[in-house]
Scaffold this active site. Sequence first.
Site, mmCIF file in Angstrom:
data_model
loop_
_atom_site.group_PDB
_atom_site.id
_atom_site.type_symbol
_atom_site.label_atom_id
_atom_site.label_comp_id
_atom_site.label_asym_id
_atom_site.label_seq_id
_atom_site.Cartn_x
_atom_site.Cartn_y
_atom_site.Cartn_z
ATOM 1 N N GLU A 299 0.821 -1.214 0.000
ATOM 2 C CA GLU A 299 0.000 0.000 0.000
ATOM 3 C C GLU A 299 0.855 1.264 0.000
ATOM 4 O O GLU A 299 0.630 2.190 0.775
ATOM 5 C CB GLU A 299 -0.969 -0.014 1.193
ATOM 6 N N ASP A 372 -8.219 -9.186 4.196
ATOM 7 C CA ASP A 372 -8.005 -8.028 5.059
ATOM 8 C C ASP A 372 -9.055 -7.902 6.154
ATOM 9 O O ASP A 372 -9.936 -7.047 6.055
ATOM 10 C CB ASP A 372 -8.005 -6.760 4.188
ATOM 11 N N GLU A 400 -12.700 -2.079 12.072
ATOM 12 C CA GLU A 400 -12.714 -1.346 10.803
ATOM 13 C C GLU A 400 -13.775 -1.892 9.847
ATOM 14 O O GLU A 400 -14.421 -1.132 9.133
ATOM 15 C CB GLU A 400 -11.328 -1.448 10.163
ATOM 16 N N TRP A 541 -9.442 -2.602 -5.580
ATOM 17 C CA TRP A 541 -10.004 -1.581 -4.693
ATOM 18 C C TRP A 541 -11.524 -1.514 -4.823
ATOM 19 O O TRP A 541 -12.185 -0.749 -4.133
ATOM 20 C CB TRP A 541 -9.407 -0.194 -5.013
HETATM 21 C C1 BDP Z 1 -6.213 -2.074 5.975
HETATM 22 C C2 BDP Z 1 -6.509 -0.695 6.502
HETATM 23 C C3 BDP Z 1 -5.335 0.247 6.356
HETATM 24 C C4 BDP Z 1 -4.088 -0.402 6.948
HETATM 25 C C5 BDP Z 1 -3.887 -1.766 6.311
HETATM 26 C C6 BDP Z 1 -2.716 -2.527 6.922
HETATM 27 O O1 BDP Z 1 -7.596 -0.174 5.793
HETATM 28 O O2 BDP Z 1 -5.653 1.456 7.007
HETATM 29 O O3 BDP Z 1 -2.977 0.401 6.769
HETATM 30 O O4 BDP Z 1 -5.032 -2.567 6.505
HETATM 31 O O5 BDP Z 1 -2.977 -3.476 7.640
HETATM 32 O O6 BDP Z 1 -7.247 -2.928 6.361
HETATM 33 O O7 BDP Z 1 -1.567 -2.205 6.669
#
Ligand code: BDP
Length: 700
Positions: A299, A372, A400, A541
Amino acid sequence: MFESRKSPKIAAGAVLLFAAAPASAEDGYRLWLRYDPVEAAQLTGYAARATEIVVDAHGPTAEAAASELKRGLSGLLGTTIFSRPGVDRDGAIVLALARTAGLGTEGFRIRTKHLNGHRVTLISANSERGLLYGSFALLRRIQTRRPLDNFNLRDRPALPIRMLDHWDNPDGFVERGYAGRSLWDWQSLPGRIDPRYVDYARANASIGINGTVLNNVNAKAEMLTAAYLLKVKALADVFRPWGIRVYLSARFSAPIELGHLKTADPLDPAVRAWWRSKTTEIYRLIPDFGGFLVKANSEGQPGPQDYHRTHADGANMLAAALRPYGGVALWRAFVYSSSGEDRAKQAYDEFRPLDGKFASNVILQVKNGPIDFQPREPFHPLFGAMPATRMAMEAQITKEYLGFNTHLAYLGSMWEEVLKSRTFRPRPASRVSDTIGAMAGVANTGRDRNWSGSDFDQANWYAFGRLAWDPSLKARSIAEEWTRMTWGNDSRIVAAVVPIMMTSRDDVVNYMTPLGLAHLMGTGHHYGPAPWVSDQARPEWNPTYYHRADATGIGFDRTATGSNALAQYAPEAARRFDDFYVSALDYLLWFHHVRWDQRVHSGRTLWDELVTRYDWGVQGVQAMRTDWRSLKGLVDDQRFAAVSANLAAQEREARWWRDACLAYFQSVSHRPLPPGHAPPEHPLAYYQALRFPNAPGQPH
Ligand code: BDP
């Protein structure tokens, strides 16, 4: 604040005071460490007569243990507790270091015993930390009204590293945080030590957490500057007596940003020297520093691949710097790109070939599932697949993807489900819990008075710690423990609250992402449903990438006819997921693209099953509300009202999820709702037009 009452007389006064106290009296601050007086009729056993503690150990952690026992016992038993050098009466609580095989460095033993002719409760351990955990275990026993006579308890943690990962930024913002700003007041540190830091440490110690990563994995290099390290040291000094080591997320490119080097190439001697000297600087301040956590080449974060090096090259460089001091490099396996390959497969493809290439003080930190932190995912295929690599399981305590801080979703059941999943490797009997040596939980703490954003979210912090200590514990028994400590021991409370908790996560799955669906949340902020989104730059995304609904059916084909992510599992595990009639259909659409008119296990068509599940989700929340209402007058009004308000919001949002998803899927499937199922309240366009630019927790 965690204060206990000094004598029965004062206790009576305190009750009156509380009754007339301002609304903050039951604000949830005390968590599960309430230590309110035990009803006299329930006091049995010698420990219940305790008036003294005898500490046969010296050091800050033994002192912390004794102070907690004093605080807890005086609150629970309503007596003044004295420290004495030796046993001189029945009922004493004795803390003693004693070499005991099988307890390791953190285990303890508690038993009733005769000492100097007196009947005492003896907590013994090989280390002060063992005494600390034993003290909390004894308090928990009293808090949950377990018998105190003639017991003999031995316990030790199954996993050596049990940590919270804070996604807190230096400016006080918490990424994916729903409980206010960061607990760490970086601005006033190191000068001002907020008493709350101690309460944070106590709460963690009480559930066996022994590490904390203070800053976000999307790390800022400034956390490693000399000025911030002094602040970090101040926190480490507060946490140390409570058995908690501090770790930091490290930005891989820090040698460029802070050291003004031209590169962060892990094989470059100057880069390696920079990390060595930075690590030495840290250990000079914090001799028990735990190590670094790194999110690399994920990311948008920098990493070794920027220099055509592998994740192992990057991790091993940090491991080499940490090794002389006993620190570890926690390297995250959360990687995916826009390569076109199924996102669920990418971490495995990237890391599995590196098995055997990581230094022995590297721990690969793997999220519980391959995508995730979704409401339900199959276990990550890396568990058990890299036998020569130490592994941690990362779970997300902050919700989240499960309704932020409003929805009641007890995650103990989710983690139990993952931990007990059979991996069938490296040994045929292996489960996920056998393949890990550490657990990391993305924290849900913030500066809200109730710490976690809601009263029930505290249970997730609690359950995470308890499961990291002992992954074989049952989510239900943890829920019961927590309920007794947090809401009360009245059997009517326990009988109502525990079932609410135990069904809550499945309700969320049903009204958000039933039948193995995933990632239908609004893009970016992840608040509310948005299964229609398909305009994001990268394919993965878009929610449409995950559900793949079209006129004929829905679901992601991960069998051999599709991405074949199934092949990443041991054959026995893959067979289970491949089975079209997977138990309870939990993973059906995760692994299969299924025709709308296909009949599934229940006898219904898939379309009818989907509609039914969405309705179950909403009905589940309604049932929770009804059950909660039965507790009026049994729990305090303040927390009763707070939970009631959240449940009302949850019901509204569950309907919103159900209606928006069904409106959208119906626009794709062109099928009528089966009889008895209400149409969505609004047309699809209504849901699609909703915008939430200020939803909390969004990275910026
Ligand atoms: C995702 C989140 C993001 C985190 C990422 C992570 O949306 O904010 O930075 O995981 O784990 O679920 O690095």
